[in-house]
Design a protein around this motif. Structure first.
Motif, PDB file in Angstrom:
ATOM      1  N   PHE A  12       2.961   6.757  13.458  1.00 19.73           N
ATOM      2  CA  PHE A  12       1.886   5.948  14.037  1.00 19.73           C
ATOM      3  C   PHE A  12       0.661   6.857  14.119  1.00 19.73           C
ATOM      4  O   PHE A  12       0.632   7.792  14.902  1.00 19.73           O
ATOM      5  CB  PHE A  12       2.289   5.453  15.432  1.00 19.73           C
ATOM      6  CG  PHE A  12       1.390   4.375  15.967  1.00 19.73           C
ATOM      7  CD1 PHE A  12       0.031   4.607  16.147  1.00 19.73           C
ATOM      8  CD2 PHE A  12       1.896   3.126  16.298  1.00 19.73           C
ATOM      9  CE1 PHE A  12      -0.793   3.616  16.638  1.00 19.73           C
ATOM     10  CE2 PHE A  12       1.070   2.120  16.784  1.00 19.73           C
ATOM     11  CZ  PHE A  12      -0.274   2.367  16.951  1.00 19.73           C
ATOM     12  N   ILE A  16       3.354  -8.706  10.268  1.00 21.73           N
ATOM     13  CA  ILE A  16       4.636  -8.048   9.953  1.00 21.73           C
ATOM     14  C   ILE A  16       5.669  -9.017   9.387  1.00 21.73           C
ATOM     15  O   ILE A  16       6.760  -8.606   9.021  1.00 21.73           O
ATOM     16  CB  ILE A  16       5.222  -7.332  11.197  1.00 21.73           C
ATOM     17  CG1 ILE A  16       5.453  -8.322  12.331  1.00 21.73           C
ATOM     18  CG2 ILE A  16       4.321  -6.192  11.633  1.00 21.73           C
ATOM     19  CD1 ILE A  16       6.084  -7.690  13.559  1.00 21.73           C
ATOM     20  N   LEU A  72       1.335  -0.886   8.157  1.00 23.15           N
ATOM     21  CA  LEU A  72       0.671  -1.825   9.067  1.00 23.15           C
ATOM     22  C   LEU A  72      -0.683  -1.231   9.454  1.00 23.15           C
ATOM     23  O   LEU A  72      -0.754  -0.090   9.910  1.00 23.15           O
ATOM     24  CB  LEU A  72       1.526  -2.049  10.316  1.00 23.15           C
ATOM     25  CG  LEU A  72       0.952  -2.991  11.369  1.00 23.15           C
ATOM     26  CD1 LEU A  72       0.743  -4.390  10.811  1.00 23.15           C
ATOM     27  CD2 LEU A  72       1.866  -3.056  12.590  1.00 23.15           C
ATOM     28  N   LYS A 128       3.330  -0.305  20.609  1.00 17.23           N
ATOM     29  CA  LYS A 128       3.972   0.973  20.300  1.00 17.23           C
ATOM     30  C   LYS A 128       5.492   0.807  20.190  1.00 17.23           C
ATOM     31  O   LYS A 128       6.122   1.301  19.243  1.00 17.23           O
ATOM     32  CB  LYS A 128       3.612   1.975  21.401  1.00 17.23           C
ATOM     33  CG  LYS A 128       4.237   3.328  21.250  1.00 17.23           C
ATOM     34  CD  LYS A 128       3.684   4.053  20.040  1.00 17.23           C
ATOM     35  CE  LYS A 128       4.481   5.330  19.799  1.00 17.23           C
ATOM     36  NZ  LYS A 128       4.151   5.918  18.512  1.00 17.23           N
ATOM     37  N   GLN A 162       6.478  -0.986  17.093  1.00 17.67           N
ATOM     38  CA  GLN A 162       6.345  -0.129  15.919  1.00 17.67           C
ATOM     39  C   GLN A 162       7.551   0.809  15.829  1.00 17.67           C
ATOM     40  O   GLN A 162       8.104   1.029  14.764  1.00 17.67           O
ATOM     41  CB  GLN A 162       5.036   0.667  16.025  1.00 17.67           C
ATOM     42  CG  GLN A 162       4.693   1.480  14.811  1.00 17.67           C
ATOM     43  CD  GLN A 162       5.157   2.927  14.927  1.00 17.67           C
ATOM     44  OE1 GLN A 162       5.451   3.418  16.020  1.00 17.67           O
ATOM     45  NE2 GLN A 162       5.253   3.595  13.783  1.00 17.67           N
ATOM     46  N   THR A 198       2.237   3.042  10.533  1.00 18.30           N
ATOM     47  CA  THR A 198       1.140   2.284  11.111  1.00 18.30           C
ATOM     48  C   THR A 198      -0.105   3.143  11.241  1.00 18.30           C
ATOM     49  O   THR A 198      -0.030   4.316  11.625  1.00 18.30           O
ATOM     50  CB  THR A 198       1.540   1.756  12.506  1.00 18.30           C
ATOM     51  OG1 THR A 198       2.702   0.953  12.369  1.00 18.30           O
ATOM     52  CG2 THR A 198       0.419   0.937  13.130  1.00 18.30           C
TER      53      THR A 198
END
Lengths: 368, 347, 568
Positions: free
Chosen positions: A40, A157, A164, A186, A189, A196
């Motif tokens: 992320f 998604i 993403l 979060k 994910q 992401t």
């Protein structure tokens, strides 16, 4: 495609030498960056720093002038968005207003040889995932902002993209909803393990959500690192200033490991800077110590409290001193400490600037 | 598909279907179609076509009708790319212009010999043949005249009398065939100098110039003006409708023009065009013209026409069409110079 | 920055690969671009070059212009046109401002009704007020005495007719600019004890100045390019618009017609450019946050305003009523019995009832195809990806028709489509060319309506759709069109009404099978059949008004069916 196996250590997304020109104006300057599978990553910076431009280049929405983008080992530099593999969520949600929530989520699932029943099942699954089951028949305008953004996320998604992209997804929401959604996004994910990238100008958002942060300014990357690295060891004075609060004080190098701040000499890591070089000394207010300080300690000087600002859980004190001259330091003192030591305006106290928390930047800093 | 878009597309479907249906619902089965340009009065066109179809039921006439000036302009505009097959019922002066431009196809219709020599182009294969004469006249509204205390004019020169100031309308020769025939006849009758001098005086009495030749008479019929310089046929028609009109044939003589017929060069329907021209000189056709016009191409057939004043044939001047056609541009320019700036700002 | 520039030079520039969507979009844009090129740019170009040629097509430079300006009768028309347009502008803007002021700043009742009444002139050809004036003030007019010996034929008649014709356009613009007033400004002025008059001149007028300027230029352009009113009521007072008609139709002098067209283009283009600049500033004002002004009842002021509004409404309705009366009278002024005598269009000039049906057909085609072309074009300009120069060129072409008077467009079409070498020549005289010319003539306003609607859509719909691998046309059909449906309906009704009433462009283009009702009005009036002309004009009005009412209820119904998502 997202399931594609990669050799360990190979980045999932590799950006190299990316430059984007708008006429004579360079919005991105020679950006290189690697992002790994399942990461992320936040692009953080003030508005106009190029973070959104970079995101749009990765998406193929505004293709870069020069440089390459590789995703999962394929060069996608020149591909149009429809031939890339990503899902995207915008600040404005961009939900189709005339379609029900379920139709919105199902939009990308159509024309994929999925049966209607399968689509319905998948849509329900996704609505469940974003915590909005039973809302499929409503129109977007009947939902709150936070709910709409979850639908947008579900839509993005739905097709299980490899990447993403989130473009300031939480910026339009109320403060409370925003904090709540941070955690939800979060954890979602994490659960999905989807690589992401999120663009944001909100440092708190970046610090709480990102595995790694890419700090940008004026079309360039200032620093890449984990939130802790970025906060603790800002690589440039811009990062130091942009993330959190920082005392900046002019000074000069006085031999190896020593800098002067006014008449005061501090011990710190001078990073091989030449003797006499003009530098900026940076230290965070919460790192300044006033409790249990003795005059024999390193980097200690006497100061006077010339202002107190109540900020809820702590108090920010403004410290003046004869030895530091013009420069005043801010120190964050916990309410607890305030109560124990009963510090008031005009009090004198000993201040310690811990060596390990001092950072030295070449030249002077223009911010503030 | 969701409901909204299905509704949208259903509506689009209906519309497209409707449009296509309308597009295909044209076309009737005629063996041949002729595009005929004409300046014949609109109310007579159906009759003309119907009579023709009594003898030639397979040929459909597609009329393009407008005032003389406009039809002439259209034909000239389309010179390089003609749309018309036949011209039936346009001023001979206009046809002379087109003959000069090489736009006509010469043809000697069956029965040509019966026509009055005045009513056909010279040569064994004439470029045009006449139908009837269309003569200038003054439409005089007796009710309005009484209101303003006017006495009826008996000659063209009477019209310059100061009592008619502001009571006269006449067609602008630049846009109207009737207007041009008036001007050219005055110049022929009075000579260039006296002709222009006459018009200078007439101009002082003119209320306004119109674009169309029949309009002054229709305005006189409605009392919008007391006197309309127009043509006899129109006056007779309005009188038949109950307008308080007197149709005056000025004593100096009257200008006239022929309605004439010609084949347009390059027509793709030459055979049918020739049939139409053949028919247009028949006795049957002449009798039909005679229903509205007193003077026709086969003079022996002419019968009196109701509401037409007597003495028209005698009053018709010896009109020199060639001269009129040749000098047309010069005359119009001069006329425009003298009178068309009537409304210039007074400074 | 210089380093980055150097980088660009050293590294290879990425050439974006066009997706299937991109290629399709470009193809569509190409098609519509070619349409605008063929229906606008090329004909205008041919016309401009024609003005530099002699009768036989040889290039003669500006000889035609020299001839034009040395012909006093023609050159006077410039003065006349400017005079008419200026006087009309002053009168219309004052009348429209007062009317708009009454509707926005007073508490008179029936505001909606009065506003609809002001829209009447949009529903009739500009010839109709001229016809009404003949019956009102002609030599046999109902109230000729009011003119005190002056003739209605000429500047007086033209100006009254133009005021009638331009009033709604000015009122719409000024109402908009008056409704964006910020009440806080007035509160501030009152608290500073400014007098009412001072507030009017320092707050009200400056607040709507862009609206006033824009209205003035729109009115000026409409009045200087209008052909209907001077044709019917102008008498021998020549203006540029009637000169074009006379040169082309009366004298077959096409080159001179082209010259006059170019002369007429100049003020139209200038006015258009000023208007664009001003509009942009007005939009900037609009986006500012303001507290809307709510008028407070003031008995005296409201009564005066009501009186004024009623008077203007009587003027507008009266003109139509006179026409309807004239159409029903058997033989004015000698036989005042009523009947449908004047509706026997088939025995008159102008094409008869067929012309009326043709007009309806033409208006339907124009509304249908025009809406598709215009909306798709606006969509491609606004939502297209890449291809920036192409889109900018397209936008420029789409704005151009606003600056081109209809007569000029029509004449340009003759030159272009009737040229023997033009493979599109078969269109000449067909319904198709009438539809094409009408769509093009009214392109700009429709285009702007579509753009405004499209700009209100989320800019990222297309990005989302492409990330979901859905083709752009699917999003267009399923999202863009349904969401923009109200604007699409507005465009179609706008095109329909204008197609019903327009005379200027089509006057040069109609053919034997394609007579139109509006042209029939002109031709019947030209032949002196003024009562049937009034009758046909009223048929146009009833049709346009009827379709408007249908449109109103139809779109309400559609909105209930399809726009449920709008309500919370």
């Amino acid at each position: 495609m997202s399931e594609a196996q990669q050799a360990p250590g190979e980045p999932y997304l590799r950006i190299s030498g990316l430059t984007k020109m708008f006429g004579p104006f360079a919005a991105l300057k020679d950006i290189s960056l690697e992002i790994f599978e399942g990461e992320f990553v936040c692009f953080l910076g003030p508005s106009g720093c190029g973070k959104t431009t970079l995101l749009r280049a990765i998406a193929g929405l505004d293709i870069q002038t020069t440089g390459t983008v590789e995703q999962a080992g394929c060069d996608i530099s020149a591909l149009p968005p429809a031939e890339r593999d990503f899902g995207i969520v915008f600040q404005s949600y961009a939900l189709f207003p005339n379609m029900s929530v379920a139709k919105n989520v199902a939009y990308g699932l159509e024309n994929r040889k999925m049966s209607k029943a399968d689509i319905r099942r998948r849509v329900n699954e996704l609505l469940e995932l974003v915590g909005l089951p039973e809302q499929g028949d409503k129109y977007p305008s009947q939902l709150s902002g936070g709910q709409q953004q979850r639908i947008a996320l579900a839509r993005a998604i739905a097709v299980s993209p490899g990447l993403l992209l989130l473009d300031e997804p939480l910026s339009a929401l109320d403060a409370k909803v925003r904090v709540h959604l941070r955690h939800e996004v979060k954890s979602l994910q994490r659960r999905l393990g989807i690589t992401t990238i999120m663009v944001t100008h909100d440092q708190e958002e970046a610090l709480t959500m990102a595995d790694r942060i890419v700090v940008m300014d004026h079309g360039k990357i200032e620093q890449i690192g984990t939130p802790l690295e970025i906060y603790r060891e800002p690589g440039t004075s811009f990062v130091a200033d942009f993330i959190g609060t920082m005392n900046f004080v002019p000074g000069s190098v006085r031999g190896p490991g020593r800098v002067s701040m006014g008449e005061l000499e501090l011990v710190c890591d001078t990073d091989g800077l030449a003797d006499g070089a003009h530098v900026t000394i940076a230290v965070r207010p919460e790192d300044i110590v006033v409790q249990g300080v003795t005059a024999e300690d390193e980097n200690v000087y006497p100061a006077q409290v010339c202002g107190l600002e109540f900020l809820g859980s702590f108090v920010r004190a403004e410290l003046a001193s004869e030895v530091t001259g013009e420069s005043r330091l801010l120190a964050d003192l916990s309410i607890n400490l305030m109560r124990h030591q009963s510090i008031a305006e005009g009090d004198s106290l000993l201040v310690r600037v811990p060596k390990e928390h001092i950072r030295i930047y070449r030249g002077s800093v223009s911010h503030e | 598909m969701n409901e909204i878009s299905s509704l949208t597309s259903r509506i689009a479907g209906w519309t497209v279907g409707g449009v296509l249906a309308a597009l295909f619902a044209v076309s009737t089965a005629w063996a041949e179609t002729l595009t005929v340009y004409t300046a014949v009065e609109a109310e007579d066109l159906k009759k003309y076509a119907a009579r023709f179809n009594e003898d030639y039921p397979d040929i459909q006439i597609k009329w393009v009708r407008d005032s003389t000036g406009i039809v002439t302009a259209k034909l000239l505009a389309e010179k390089d790319n003609p749309k018309a097959d036949v011209i039936w019922g346009l001023a001979a002066t206009s046809l002379l212009l087109m003959k000069k431009e090489g736009m006509l196809h010469p043809y000697a219709p069956v029965g040509l010999e019966k026509l009055d020599p005045k009513f056909k182009d010279k040569g064994s294969a004439p470029y045009w043949t006449g139908m009837d004469a269309w003569v200038a006249a003054i439409c005089y509204n007796t009710v309005e005249a009484k209101k303003h205390g006017l006495t009826p004019p008996r000659s063209w020169k009477d019209l310059t009398n100061v009592q008619y100031k502001g009571h006269v309308a006449m067609p602008n020769p630049n846009s109207s065939g009737t207007g041009f025939l008036d001007v050219s006849s005055w110049l022929q009758m009075f000579g260039e100098n006296d002709g222009w001098a006459f018009m200078d005086n007439l101009h002082k009495n003119i209320n306004h110039y119109t674009h169309s030749g029949s309009k002054p008479c229709k305005q006189a019929a409605r009392g919008e003006v007391a006197i309309g310089v127009s043509f006899a046929f129109r006056g007779a028609k309005s009188k038949a409708q109950g307008a308080p009109l007197e149709i005056i044939i000025p004593s100096e003589g009257i200008g006239w023009d022929m309605e004439a017929t010609a084949i347009v060069k390059g027509t793709k329907n030459l055979k049918a065009a020739q049939k139409l021209v053949d028919w247009s000189v028949t006795e049957k056709a002449n009798k039909m013209y005679n229903e509205g016009y007193a003077v026709i191409a086969i003079p022996e057939l002419a019968k009196e026409v109701k509401y037409f004043p007597p003495g028209i044939i005698e009053a018709m001047i010896n009109n020199n069409f060639e001269w009129a056609a040749e000098n047309r541009k010069r005359i119009l320019k001069e006329w425009q110079r003298r009178y068309d700036s009537k409304s210039e700002p007074k400074s | 920055m210089s380093r980055a520039a150097a980088e660009v030079l050293s590294a290879p520039i990425v050439k974006p690969k066009a997706s299937r969507d991109d290629r399709m979009m470009r193809a569509f844009m190409g098609v519509i671009g070619v349409y605008l090129l063929v229906s606008l740019a090329l004909p205008l170009y041919v016309m401009l070059s024609k003005s530099l040629e002699d009768h036989d097509g040889a290039f003669v430079g500006i000889a035609n212009y020299i001839e034009y300006f040395s012909t006093p009768a023609l050159a006077y028309s410039i003065n006349n046109s400017l005079y008419i347009a200026t006087v009309t502008t002053v009168i219309t803007v004052v009348l429209a401002f007062t009317f708009a002021y009454a509707l926005t700043r007073s508490c008179i009742p029936f505001k909606g009704l009065f506003k609809s009444i002001t829209m009447i002139p949009i529903l009739v050809p500009s010839l109709l007020p001229g016809i009404a004036l003949v019956y009102l003030f002609g030599n046999q007019g109902l109230i000729t005495g009011l003119l005190m010996g002056n003739s209605i034929y000429g500047p007086i008649g033209i100006v009254i007719a133009e005021v009638f014709f331009t009033l709604p356009h000015a009122i719409i613009i000024i109402i908009t600019s008056l409704s964006i007033a910020d009440s806080r400004l007035y509160e501030a002025a009152i608290s500073l004890r400014a007098s009412k008059l001072r507030i009017f001149f320092t707050v009200t007028i400056p607040g709507c100045r862009y609206g006033l300027i824009s209205a003035a230029f729109v009115v000026f352009t409409l009045a200087i390019t209008d052909f209907g009113a001077p044709k019917v009521i102008g008498g021998d007072f020549n203006v540029l618009a009637t000169d074009i008609y006379k040169q082309v139709i009366g004298q077959q002098n096409f080159e001179m017609g082209a010259v006059v067209s170019v002369v007429l283009l100049i003020p139209a283009v200038l006015a258009f450019m000023v208007d664009r600049v001003v509009q942009r500033k007005q939009v900037a004002l609009l986006s500012a946050r303001a507290v809307p002004l709510e008028p407070q009842p003031k008995r005296g002021f409201d009564l005066v305003m009501l009186g004024y509004v009623v008077l203007v409404s009587i003027f507008l309705i009266g003109m139509l009523a006179v026409c309807q009366y004239a159409a029903l009278v058997k033989f004015y002024p000698y036989d005042l019995s009523l009947g449908l005598h004047n509706y026997r269009f088939d025995v008159m000039d102008g094409g008869g009832w067929d012309a009326y049906y043709n007009s309806i057909k033409m208006a339907l085609y124009t509304a249908f195809f025009g809406t598709i072309v215009v909306f798709s074009g606006a969509y491609l300009v606004e939502k297209g990806r890449g291809f920036r120069h192409g889109r900018a060129a397209f936008q420029f072409l789409a704005m151009m028709p606003m600056a081109v008077p209809g007569l000029v467009l029509g004449l340009a079409y003759i030159f272009f489509f009737n040229h023997p070498d033009n493979p599109l020549g078969f269109l000449y005289h067909t319904m198709a060319i009438l539809v094409i010319s009408t769509i093009t003539h009214f392109y700009t306003v429709s285009h702007l309506t579509a753009l405004t609607a499209l700009k209100q859509l989320d800019a990222e719909f297309e990005a989302v759709a492409s990330s979901l691998k859905q083709p752009f046309y699917k999003t267009f059909v399923r999202v863009t069109v349904p969401v923009c449906l109200p604007a699409i309906l507005d465009i179609s009704i706008y095109l329909f009404v204008n197609a019903m009433t327009t005379v200027s462009a089509v006057i040069f283009l109609y053919g034997p099978d394609t007579n139109l009702a509006s042209v029939a009005v002109l031709n019947m009036d030209d032949a002196g059949d003024i009562a049937p002309a009034a009758a046909m004009g009223m048929m146009i009005f009833y049709t346009a008004a009827g379709v408007r009412v249908l449109h109103y209820f139809g779109s309400r119904w559609l909105e209930r069916r399809t726009q449920a998502w709008r309500v919370r």
